[in-house]
Design an enzyme around this catalytic site. Structure first.
Site, PDB file in Angstrom:
ATOM      1  N   ARG A   1       0.833  -1.209   0.000  1.00 27.91           N
ATOM      2  CA  ARG A   1       0.000   0.000   0.000  1.00 27.91           C
ATOM      3  C   ARG A   1       0.867   1.259   0.000  1.00 27.91           C
ATOM      4  NH1 ARG A   1      -4.342   0.474   4.713  1.00 27.91           N
ATOM      5  NH2 ARG A   1      -2.514   0.995   5.935  1.00 27.91           N
TER       6      ARG A   1
ATOM      7  N   LYS B   1      -2.625   6.940   1.030  1.00 27.64           N
ATOM      8  CA  LYS B   1      -2.362   7.204   2.446  1.00 27.64           C
ATOM      9  C   LYS B   1      -1.331   8.327   2.576  1.00 27.64           C
ATOM     10  CE  LYS B   1      -1.960   4.617   6.742  1.00 27.64           C
ATOM     11  NZ  LYS B   1      -3.037   5.280   7.465  1.00 27.64           N
TER      12      LYS B   1
ATOM     13  N   GLU C   1     -15.808   5.513   5.719  1.00 28.81           N
ATOM     14  CA  GLU C   1     -14.902   4.954   6.727  1.00 28.81           C
ATOM     15  C   GLU C   1     -14.851   5.913   7.914  1.00 28.81           C
ATOM     16  OE1 GLU C   1     -10.874   4.850   5.146  1.00 28.81           O
ATOM     17  OE2 GLU C   1     -11.199   6.745   4.106  1.00 28.81           O
TER      18      GLU C   1
END
Ligand SMILES: Cc1ncc(COP(=O)(O)O)c(C=O)c1O
Length: 329
Positions: free
Chosen positions: A84, A181, A214
């Site tokens: 990721r 991220k 989320e």
């Protein structure tokens, strides 16, 4: 009129170090080891865990990060977190500070230096210093930083009684930012602050179509009325490594008859509110039940069996699976 002000001192390198030490003694931290590619080594004194101010990660948020757990002397699921991390680097147009293998090695060795057997490992990639512009400065070197720290703590009550969340008034990030991220967590920070101020434990983002997104630094999932584990699609939220693993581990609960199915799909707020169980899922929180969402009670208002079972499966996986890297202390 003259305004009086104390004379500003011009500091020496020794003064700076003394002041950083004083700052840390006023506010102790659980930071145990810090690697910086800019220093070319590891420091263990928190006073020395610093970055040049002009690194664009600081003043423009041009940087990414990820966090993996340290459990009983093993690093859990680091490769999923590194996958990721590399995707986030590519989406953020950040150059790598070394190969994947080199960064992985540094993470493992910094953990060994820390001597810690439990905690969290967070690492960042920065655009590098050299200007106060937006695009990376000419000749800038990307920075790589690794911090071994105590980890984020959540109240025991979240597990025993369940957490309470509210729908945030802040808009969800556009999908390209939500799946990356990056260090720009302003919406996430504001959502959590808003929830605390309103007496809740955390917030939930809802997208423009009315689908569940989320939480601030964790995913949410549901057990529907008909016993299906339902998780929002990962195209408009962060692909949580914990959620992805939970979705695999949950097949065991299907075999036990505790779940009727496992689905990753759009979930409307109306359906979500009728859920039997609602869960928070993430590397730091692991799996925690949610018993209230805004004014709605979830299920019977008590932590449910699936959240407990998933936490047990995850805890086992963190202690005994092929996803562990033994730290060479
Ligand atoms: C916005 C956001 N969503 C979800 C997660 C959960 O991801 P993970 O399970 O990899 O910790 C995180 C934490 O990294 C996060 O910051």
């Amino acid at each position: 009129m003259t305004v009086s002000h104390p004379t500003l001192q011009v500091l020496t390198a020794d003064d700076v170090l003394a002041r950083f030490k004083a700052l840390r003694s006023r506010q102790p931290v659980n930071f145990f080891a810090f690697y910086s590619s800019q220093l070319g080594g590891v420091v263990t004194d928190p006073a020395l865990m610093v970055l040049p101010f002009d690194d664009h990660i600081v003043h423009r948020g041009h940087g990414i990060f990820d966090t993996a757990g340290l459990v009983n002397g093993n690093i859990y699921d680091l490769d999923a977190h590194l996958d990721r991390f590399l995707l986030s680097a590519e989406r953020s147009k950040l150059r790598l500070a070394g190969s994947r293998q080199e960064m992985r090695d540094i993470i493992v060795k910094t953990t060994a230096v820390s001597g810690r057997r439990d905690g969290s490992i967070r690492y960042w990639l920065s655009s590098g210093p050299g200007s106060l512009e937006l695009i990376p400065a000419a000749g800038s070197e990307p920075g790589f930083f690794v911090m071994i720290f105590g980890g984020l703590a959540y109240p025991e009550r979240w597990l025993t009684e369940g957490a309470r969340v509210m729908t945030t008034t802040y808009p969800i990030k556009a999908p390209i930012y939500a799946i990356t991220k990056a260090t720009d967590y302003l919406p996430n920070v504001l959502m959590q602050m808003e929830a605390k101020e309103a007496g809740f434990d955390n917030g939930v983002f809802i997208d423009e179509e009315g689908h569940v997104g989320e939480s601030s630094n964790m995913n949410v999932a549901f057990v529907t009325r008909d016993g299906v584990l339902a998780h929002p699609k990962f195209d408009h939220i962060l692909a949580g490594c914990t959620s992805l693993r939970i979705l695999e581990l949950a097949t065991a609960l299907q075999d036990e008859g505790l779940l009727k199915g496992i689905e990753v799909r759009d979930i409307t707020v109306a359906e979500a509110r009728r859920a039997r169980e609602m869960l928070l899922v993430g590397s730091s929180v692991k799996v925690a039940p949610i018993v209230q969402w805004d004014e709605h009670v979830i299920g019977d208002g008590k932590p449910g069996p699936v959240s407990k079972a998933l936490l047990r499966l995850l805890d086992e996986d963190m202690r005994n699976s092929d996803r562990l890297i033994e730290v060479p202390y």
